[in-house]
Design an enzyme around this catalytic site. Structure first.
Site, short mmCIF file in Angstrom:
data_model
loop_
_atom_site.label_atom_id
_atom_site.label_comp_id
_atom_site.label_asym_id
_atom_site.label_seq_id
_atom_site.Cartn_x
_atom_site.Cartn_y
_atom_site.Cartn_z
NE ARG A 1 -7.90 5.51 8.26
CZ ARG A 1 -8.70 4.44 8.82
NH1 ARG A 1 -9.40 4.77 9.81
NH2 ARG A 1 -8.86 3.38 8.02
CB SER A 2 -6.82 6.83 1.93
OG SER A 2 -7.85 6.31 2.30
CE LYS B 1 1.08 5.14 6.89
NZ LYS B 1 0.55 3.67 6.93
CG ASP C 1 0.30 0.25 5.40
OD1 ASP C 1 0.23 -0.69 5.68
OD2 ASP C 1 -0.51 1.23 5.31
CE LYS D 1 -4.67 4.38 9.78
NZ LYS D 1 -5.10 3.31 8.93
CD GLN E 1 -3.18 0.69 2.21
OE1 GLN E 1 -4.12 0.15 1.73
NE2 GLN E 1 -2.89 1.20 3.37
CD GLU F 1 0.63 0.97 8.73
OE1 GLU F 1 -0.70 1.45 8.57
OE2 GLU F 1 1.57 2.09 8.67
CD GLU G 1 -2.64 7.77 2.62
OE1 GLU G 1 -1.20 7.61 2.81
OE2 GLU G 1 -3.62 7.17 3.19
CG ASP H 1 -3.61 0.58 10.50
OD1 ASP H 1 -4.45 0.98 11.17
OD2 ASP H 1 -3.54 0.90 9.05
#
Length: 430
Positions: free
Chosen positions: A367-368, A389, A243, A338, A164, A286, A206, A313
């Site tokens: 978040r995305s 991040k 990730d 998050k 990702q 991650e 992102e 995560d």
């Protein structure tokens, strides 16, 4: 003088960085102070994280949030009227009890997180404090080490790669500003490398480059080439963070790599990733195994955790109890935090503190599907999380957050303490 109380809570529909509906809450105090909280949204989601309330149907692809807005108007607002905005724990406990489900599914995690953040902002504004200082009180704070996406893949980029996020960290940087300088050079160089190879196809959700690689390893080779093209030594001025987001392509100890057209069992996946760790300058990974594969995570962390940060995560979903259990079992050595994954500020803070008590790396994350809100920059500093991040080094919803930390670092002046590599759980120095 009488302390202000919550006078009203209002919600509206706004739009996130993917052009999808989300919730903004506005809390007004009796002294006239206003605080706003904006709910982000993830594409790669853990099965146990807080659930957004979406309307379904055909309008906006079923993603409208009128039901979540109604939750704020009809239930949350009346329940919080007259309450103390400085009692964040009490406010969040009231939200949790009012919803009554383990994943905020009834009211909507997008409703609860927006209101929780709005109350926090209103309390800070009423005291005339920047949000990070309101969070930290009189305690000293730490400026976080950034993890910044260079290539986007997985659910954030049409699954052009199985992995990702391909990110960089700046292990030798002496300040947040210097870490961003390193990243800016690598990001620019990566675009040039991709353009030169004819692989550049825009940017992902992102902001990372969206290339057309033929294998996951090709992305790693390109990232190393970009670091070198920028004039840095891989593993020294710039190192790699990944990730894997393995829950997106793994289940029951089996991992299906669509880009490479093959399937690996747990041992094969471990061999695949440990081969990368041996060949590339990787500092952090991650979700290397799926959320249902605690055995794979534990074996991997035992093998590499003395020199690589292994982040949970989807496996931990910003849950303090899960963090404590992971620390005891040795499944990971770091936690991603998050706020919308938990659903309230207090729950996210509890997960961060549980990670710190366990000696974990703690990383506050965006978040995305993001907004222009910069609250998480303040959370990372105010909680001295150590790492942040946000996504890539492009797109205003990302850059707003990086730039906010720059402002905080400048405001602290000589008192600014940059976490650097001390933020990583193995505390390696160079």
């Amino acid at each position: 003088m009488t302390e202000p109380a919550i006078r009203s809570v209002h919600a509206r529909r706004i739009w996130d960085s993917r052009g999808r509906p989300t919730v903004e809450a506005e809390v007004t105090l009796s002294d006239g102070t206003v605080g706003r909280g904006l709910a982000p949204a993830g594409a790669s989601r853990g099965s146990r994280e807080a659930v957004d309330r979406r309307d379904g149907g055909t309008r906006f692809g079923g993603l409208d949030v009128q039901g979540a807005i109604a939750s704020v108007r009809d239930e949350i607002g009346p329940a919080l009227a007259g309450r103390d905005p400085f009692d964040q724990a009490g406010i969040d406990a009231a939200l949790i009890a009012l919803d009554g489900t383990p994943t905020k599914a009834r009211l909507g995690g997008n409703a609860t997180v927006a209101v929780s953040l709005a109350v926090l902002q209103a309390a800070a504004a009423s005291r005339g404090l920047p949000l990070w200082r309101h969070l930290a009180g009189e305690d000293a704070v730490t400026i976080p080490l950034p993890e910044i996406q260079i290539f986007g893949g997985g659910a954030h980029a049409g699954r052009r790669t199985d992995i990702q996020d391909f990110m960089v960290m700046a292990p030798r940087a002496r300040s947040f500003a210097e870490a961003l300088e390193v990243t800016a050079e690598v990001y620019r160089a990566a675009g040039a490398v991709m353009a030169g190879r004819g692989l550049l196809q825009g940017v992902a959700d992102e902001g990372g480059w969206w290339p057309a690689f033929t294998s996951n390893e090709e992305a790693l080779d390109a990232l190393v080439a970009a670091i070198e093209r920028a004039g840095f030594t891989p593993g020294e001025e710039a190192a790699i963070s990944l990730d894997i987001a393995a829950s997106e392509f793994g289940r029951g100890g089996r991992y299906r790599l669509g880009l490479e057209g093959r399937e690996l069992d747990r041992d094969g996946m471990a061999e695949y990733l440990m081969g990368w760790c041996a060949r590339y300058p990787i500092l952090s990974i991650e979700d290397p195994f799926a959320e249902d594969d605690a055995e794979g995570l534990a074996r991997f962390t035992a093998a590499v955790g003395d020199h690589i940060q292994v982040i949970g995560d989807d496996f931990l979903v910003t849950n303090a109890a899960l963090v404590a259990a992971a620390a005891q079992a040795g499944t990971v050595n770091a936690v991603l935090v998050k706020v919308n994954q938990a659903g309230t500020v207090s729950e996210a803070r509890a997960a961060c503190e549980a990670g710190r008590r366990a000696g974990f790396g703690t990383i506050v994350s965006a978040r995305s599907g993001e907004t222009e809100d910069v609250a998480i920059a303040h959370l990372a500093v105010g909680w001295s999380a150590g790492q942040l991040k946000v996504g890539s080094f492009a797109r205003s919803e990302r850059m707003a957050k990086w730039n906010e930390v720059l402002r905080i670092e400048e405001a602290l002046g000589a008192r600014a303490r940059f976490a650097g590599l001390t933020a990583l759980p193995f505390r390696r120095s160079r």
